[in-house]
Every structure is written in structure tokens, then in C-alpha cells.
Design a protein around this motif. Structure first.
Motif, PDB file in Angstrom:
ATOM      1  N   ASP A   1      35.661  12.412 -70.628  1.00 56.90           N
ATOM      2  CA  ASP A   1      36.368  13.673 -70.480  1.00 56.90           C
ATOM      3  C   ASP A   1      37.623  13.604 -71.340  1.00 56.90           C
ATOM      4  OD1 ASP A   1      37.213  16.170 -69.586  1.00 56.90           O
ATOM      5  OD2 ASP A   1      36.762  15.736 -67.478  1.00 56.90           O
ATOM      6  N   ARG A   2      38.293  14.736 -71.429  1.00 54.15           N
ATOM      7  CA  ARG A   2      39.643  14.761 -72.001  1.00 54.15           C
ATOM      8  C   ARG A   2      40.596  14.723 -70.816  1.00 54.15           C
ATOM      9  NH1 ARG A   2      41.189  19.184 -75.693  1.00 54.15           N
ATOM     10  NH2 ARG A   2      42.411  17.595 -76.818  1.00 54.15           N
ATOM     11  N   TRP A   3      41.277  13.600 -70.667  1.00 53.70           N
ATOM     12  CA  TRP A   3      42.055  13.329 -69.464  1.00 53.70           C
ATOM     13  C   TRP A   3      43.509  13.709 -69.692  1.00 53.70           C
ATOM     14  CZ3 TRP A   3      39.179  11.998 -65.341  1.00 53.70           C
ATOM     15  CH2 TRP A   3      37.904  11.483 -65.589  1.00 53.70           C
ATOM     16  N   LEU A   4      44.019  14.594 -68.853  1.00 55.49           N
ATOM     17  CA  LEU A   4      45.425  14.968 -68.900  1.00 55.49           C
ATOM     18  C   LEU A   4      46.239  13.925 -68.146  1.00 55.49           C
ATOM     19  CD1 LEU A   4      47.711  17.003 -69.515  1.00 55.49           C
ATOM     20  CD2 LEU A   4      47.165  18.098 -67.320  1.00 55.49           C
ATOM     21  N   VAL A   5      47.273  13.394 -68.790  1.00 63.25           N
ATOM     22  CA  VAL A   5      48.148  12.415 -68.149  1.00 63.25           C
ATOM     23  C   VAL A   5      49.147  13.179 -67.282  1.00 63.25           C
ATOM     24  CG1 VAL A   5      49.717  10.481 -68.486  1.00 63.25           C
ATOM     25  CG2 VAL A   5      47.881  10.897 -70.139  1.00 63.25           C
ATOM     26  N   LEU A   6      48.973  13.079 -65.960  1.00 60.84           N
ATOM     27  CA  LEU A   6      49.832  13.814 -65.032  1.00 60.84           C
ATOM     28  C   LEU A   6      51.176  13.133 -64.808  1.00 60.84           C
ATOM     29  CD1 LEU A   6      47.170  14.773 -62.332  1.00 60.84           C
ATOM     30  CD2 LEU A   6      48.241  16.308 -63.988  1.00 60.84           C
ATOM     31  N   GLY A   7      51.222  11.829 -64.936  1.00 61.52           N
ATOM     32  CA  GLY A   7      52.480  11.128 -64.711  1.00 61.52           C
ATOM     33  C   GLY A   7      52.254   9.645 -64.529  1.00 61.52           C
ATOM     34  N   SER A   8      53.354   8.905 -64.457  1.00 56.10           N
ATOM     35  CA  SER A   8      53.282   7.458 -64.233  1.00 56.10           C
ATOM     36  C   SER A   8      54.490   7.020 -63.430  1.00 56.10           C
ATOM     37  CB  SER A   8      53.217   6.694 -65.557  1.00 56.10           C
ATOM     38  OG  SER A   8      54.421   6.852 -66.278  1.00 56.10           O
ATOM     39  N   ARG A   9      54.342   5.875 -62.779  1.00 57.10           N
ATOM     40  CA  ARG A   9      55.442   5.346 -61.977  1.00 57.10           C
ATOM     41  C   ARG A   9      55.349   3.826 -61.969  1.00 57.10           C
ATOM     42  NH1 ARG A   9      55.322   7.399 -56.116  1.00 57.10           N
ATOM     43  NH2 ARG A   9      53.633   5.897 -55.915  1.00 57.10           N
ATOM     44  N   ASP A  10      56.485   3.165 -62.123  1.00 54.40           N
ATOM     45  CA  ASP A  10      56.562   1.710 -62.067  1.00 54.40           C
ATOM     46  C   ASP A  10      57.225   1.284 -60.761  1.00 54.40           C
ATOM     47  OD1 ASP A  10      55.544   1.759 -64.581  1.00 54.40           O
ATOM     48  OD2 ASP A  10      57.323   0.967 -65.587  1.00 54.40           O
ATOM     49  N   THR A  11      56.677   0.266 -60.145  1.00 56.44           N
ATOM     50  CA  THR A  11      57.306  -0.378 -58.995  1.00 56.44           C
ATOM     51  C   THR A  11      57.342  -1.878 -59.273  1.00 56.44           C
ATOM     52  OG1 THR A  11      55.156  -0.526 -57.850  1.00 56.44           O
ATOM     53  CG2 THR A  11      56.556   1.372 -57.339  1.00 56.44           C
ATOM     54  N   ALA A  12      58.352  -2.553 -58.762  1.00 58.70           N
ATOM     55  CA  ALA A  12      58.510  -3.965 -59.080  1.00 58.70           C
ATOM     56  C   ALA A  12      58.986  -4.736 -57.863  1.00 58.70           C
ATOM     57  CB  ALA A  12      59.493  -4.144 -60.235  1.00 58.70           C
ATOM     58  N   ASP A  13      58.579  -5.983 -57.779  1.00 58.91           N
ATOM     59  CA  ASP A  13      59.129  -6.935 -56.830  1.00 58.91           C
ATOM     60  C   ASP A  13      59.426  -8.217 -57.595  1.00 58.91           C
ATOM     61  OD1 ASP A  13      56.681  -8.310 -57.122  1.00 58.91           O
ATOM     62  OD2 ASP A  13      55.821  -7.345 -55.345  1.00 58.91           O
ATOM     63  N   GLU A  14      59.698  -9.295 -56.867  1.00 53.85           N
ATOM     64  CA  GLU A  14      60.087 -10.523 -57.558  1.00 53.85           C
ATOM     65  C   GLU A  14      58.925 -11.186 -58.298  1.00 53.85           C
ATOM     66  OE1 GLU A  14      58.821 -11.481 -53.376  1.00 53.85           O
ATOM     67  OE2 GLU A  14      60.126  -9.994 -54.375  1.00 53.85           O
TER      68      GLU A  14
END
Length: 432
Positions: free
Chosen positions: A244-257
């Protein structure tokens, strides 16, 4: 014409704020020489403190980075600076054939990928490992059910007699059930009023883990995922794929140690199917997947099995990401988003949240917290999972007017990720 990334997208790749600041100082043509791009990679040499310039190359599709500098951060400031230069000053990074040193690194990457794909598998050994792990998981889940029953017999008001849950979590790790271990550790932080609910959901998962072979195939796959089974990307991509042609809706980063996790949400332009891509990086290293929000990527995805397939593996790409539609994606009312989450939970009882695009909502701050309203219904924002700065940015781009917001809705509220102000390009919220 080649589509170049936005400054916001480039900075979202940085492992930390100091790398963003340092990259900004390297975003002008002055320290660079021998720069070029062929549409799939960007390269250049950056003058440093020594006599020999640092050689930097970025493969854009993944993306992947290589630099001769000694930095332990990944991507380093030189890679980020080169991308900022390529993004903001196209004339400074002209179209060209790769320099020999850049071509050697790119070719070596392709060779390694081909060797990994051709590596033979031993199905009999894999079957034996799966049986052994299945027995360990079932035994660990049975023990967890007994521990939960003991806590109930002690009474929810007297948890001190039983001690913390860390010992039980360690037992789940020994049983090769990391998903159970994670949920067990979280019990020590659950408010008293929600403790019985969490016990019940964990008991349900532990029970299902002892009876996986009796469950329908899709539900069994969901239980395996929740328990902590993982599938190799190659194994997932060996199954059916969706082009398909995929629309990028968003991204998010989470981090721990220990780990940085990047979540990238997509929606198929033809199929309308949502998809979630996950990428991981070590501390100080950004995950190796970066897709610009609001762009379209034609590619094949393979979904991980489950009762409610969402997580996917990225397969063959057919070109670089292209600029998406000028307007926001089609969205739901608040009531429709809530109903959609209810339908999803019916398939996967342990589902914490589900992606949703809300149309024509306004962010509102009250003494009780933040909310999104479409004029008829209101949904609370899960402020514990969203930085306060992101919410004020959402309010700023709204200026009191309705806008489209993408995020995840769950039983604890809505977590905004991307906003589409009227007449403007999407604005990322959570990695700002």
C-alpha cells in the motif's frame, strides 16, 4: 525532484538535546567538502580539530549512519549536521555518484543484508527450543496464578505481609516470560483502587498462558505476544504481506536506562489499515527507523499475528517517502474513537490503547486536567504519558480552533502524537 526531509524530522533522529544543538553548528556548508547525494544516501567530509576530516555517510531508507569520528552517540553530530545541510541547502549537497569510501560502506551493508536473508534455518532445532520454552512459560504462569491467589487471600489492604513483586518478576524472567515479568513489576506502582482490576487482568493472562494450545489461533498469537514471545522480522516477512501507500501518522520515542523505543504509526491509503512499526536503540543511540510524519511510503508490510493485528514489519520499499496530501487524514468523532477502542478490546482484553485520528477537536485545559472536545463529546488526555510542553504546543497550534489530532486512545485517556492545524503541515508533539 528529490524529496528532502524537514528540519523537524532530522532533529527527531538525535539521541539527545545536546546532539541537536551541536548538529545545528554543522548545518552550514563551511565545514563540509565532497558532499553529494544519489537519492538513496548522503555523504560528505566534515572538518574537525585534526588534519583529517571526518567521513560521514547516511543511508536514507533505513536510515543508517557511518562516521569516522570517535563519538559514541548514534547518529553523531556530523551525521545530523549533514542531514540538516542536505535538508535546508540542497545546492550544498548536489546530485552525484557516491565517493569511493561511501560506496564501499553502502555495498558492505547490502552484502550483510543478503547474507542474513540467505542464512539456513534448522526447523527441528527450532521446534525443540519452542517446546522447551513453552513448558517453562506454562510452569511460570501457573506459579503466578498461585501468587496472585495468595495475595487475594491476604487481602488487598494488607500487601506488606507478602512483600514486593520483584521476586515474582524475577521468577517470570527465569520462566522466559518477560511480558509477564513487566506486568508483575508494575503491580508495585498501581494505585490501591485499581489493584483488583490489575490482578484480574494478569490472572486472565496467566491462565491463558497455561492453555495456549487450547485457544483459537489468533487469540493464542495475542497471548504469546503479551507473555513475551517475539518473532524475527524475517519470520514475519515470510508470511503474507500488504502492499500500500502508507501515510506516516506520527512517531514517538520513549527511553529508559536500557533502551530507546521508537513507535511509528502508519495508515494504508488504499486499505485504510493501521500499522505500528517498532525500532530500538541502545542508550545514546537513536533507533534506526525514521519516516517523516505526513509523508507517504509505498511499501510492503507484514503484520504480526494476533486477534487484532497492528504491529507490522517493514518489507520491500518502492521508492523513498514522498510528500503526502496537503490536508489532514480522515478522522473520527470522539464517540466513534471510544467505540472503536471498545471493539478492539473485545478482541484483545489486554489492549491498553488503540490508534485513532480525531477530527475537529479543540484542546481544553481545566483545573482537572487537559481534554479534547469535538463539541458533543469530550475525552481526557492522559497527562501522565504526555509532556506538559507537548500539550501547550498543541494548544498553541490550535489557537482555540478545531484541528485534527492523531494519537492513541485507551481506558486511561488519549495520548496525542501529531496535530494538523487547518491549512498547515502536521506538527509532531511528543518528540518536540
Amino acid at each position: 525532484m528529490e524529496e528532502r526531509w524537514s528540519t523537524e524530522h532530522v532533529l527527531s533522529l538525535a539521541p539527545d538535546a545536546s546532539s541537536q544543538k551541536a548538529a545545528g553548528k554543522l548545518s552550514s556548508p563551511a565545514p563540509w567538502s565532497g558532499t553529494g547525494t544519489d537519492g538513496t544516501a548522503v555523504w560528505g567530509e566534515c572538518k574537525g580539530s585534526g588534519r583529517t576530516p571526518y567521513r560521514t555517510v547516511v543511508e536514507l531508507a533505513t536510515p543508517a549512519y557511518q562516521c569516522s569520528c570517535p563519538s559514541r552517540k548514534f547518529p553523531c553530530k556530523h551525521a545530523l549536521g549533514l542531514l540538516l545541510l542536505w535538508s535546508g541547502s540542497p545546492e550544498a549537497v548536489p546530485a552525484a555518484a557516491p565517493a569511493d569510501w561511501a560506496a564501499d560502506w553502502l555495498e558492505a551493508r547490502r552484502d550483510r543484508a543478503e547474507k542474513r536473508a540467505a542464512a539456513p534455518a534448522d526447523p527441528e532445532a527450532a521446534r525443540r527450543r519452542a517446546e522447551k520454552r513453552g513448558a517453562r512459560v506454562a510452569a511460570g504462569a501457573a506459579e503466578l496464578r498461585l501468587r496472585l491467589a495468595d495475595r487475594i487471600r491476604h487481602g488487598l489492604a494488607d500487601q506488606s505481609a507478602a512483600g514486593p513483586w520483584e521476586e515474582v518478576a524475577a521468577r517470570m524472567v527465569d520462566a522466559q516470560a518477560p511480558g509477564l515479568a513487566t506486568r508483575v513489576r508494575e503491580l508495585d506502582t498501581v494505585p490501591q483502587e485499581r489493584l483488583l482490576e490489575e490482578y484480574a487482568m494478569l490472572h486472565l493472562l496467566a491462565t491463558a498462558a497455561t492453555r495456549i494450545d487450547e485457544l483459537p489461533a489468533e487469540l493464542a498469537a495475542t497471548v504469546r505476544t503479551r507473555v513475551g514471545y517475539t518473532l524475527d522480522t524475517a519470520e514475519v516477512l515470510a508470511g503474507p504481506t500488504v502492499r500500500d501507500r502508507w501515510l506516516v501518522l506520527g512517531s514517538r520515542d520513549t527511553a529508559d536506562e536500557r533502551l530507546t523505543t521508537r513507535r511509528v504509526w502508519l495508515r494504508g491509503a488504499k486499505t485504510g489499515r493501521p500499522a505500528l512499526l517498532l525500532a530500538f536503540g541502545r542508550p545514546g543511540q537513536a533507533p534506526d527507523l525514521a519516516l517523516p510524519t505526513g509523508h507517504l511510503l509505498e511499501a510492503e508490510l507484514a503484520y504480526h499475528p494476533g486477534a487484532r493485528p497492528l504491529r507490522a514489519a517493514l518489507g520491500t520499499r518502492y521508492g523513498a517517502p514522498e510528500a503526502g496530501p496537503a490536508g489532514p487524514p480522515a478522522g473520527l468523532t470522539v464517540a466513534e474513537a471510544v467505540a472503536g477502542y471498545g471493539t478492539a478490546v473485545a478482541d484483545d482484553p489486554w489492549l491498553e490503547s488503540h490508534p485513532a485520528v480525531l477530527a475537529d477537536v479543540v484542546p481544553v485545559r481545566t483545573p482537572d486536567g487537559w481534554y479534547l472536545t469535538d463539541g458533543r463529546h469530550t475525552v481526557p488526555v492522559r497527562t501522565s504519558a504526555v509532556p506538559e510542553a507537548a500539550l501547550w504546543r498543541l494548544a498553541a497550534v490550535s489557537t482555540g480552533r478545531p484541528l485534527t489530532v492523531f494519537g492513541e486512545y485507551g481506558h486511561q485517556g488519549f495520548e496525542p502524537v501529531t496535530a494538523w492545524p487547518a491549512g498547515h503541515r502536521p506538527v509532531g508533539l511528543t518528540n518536540a
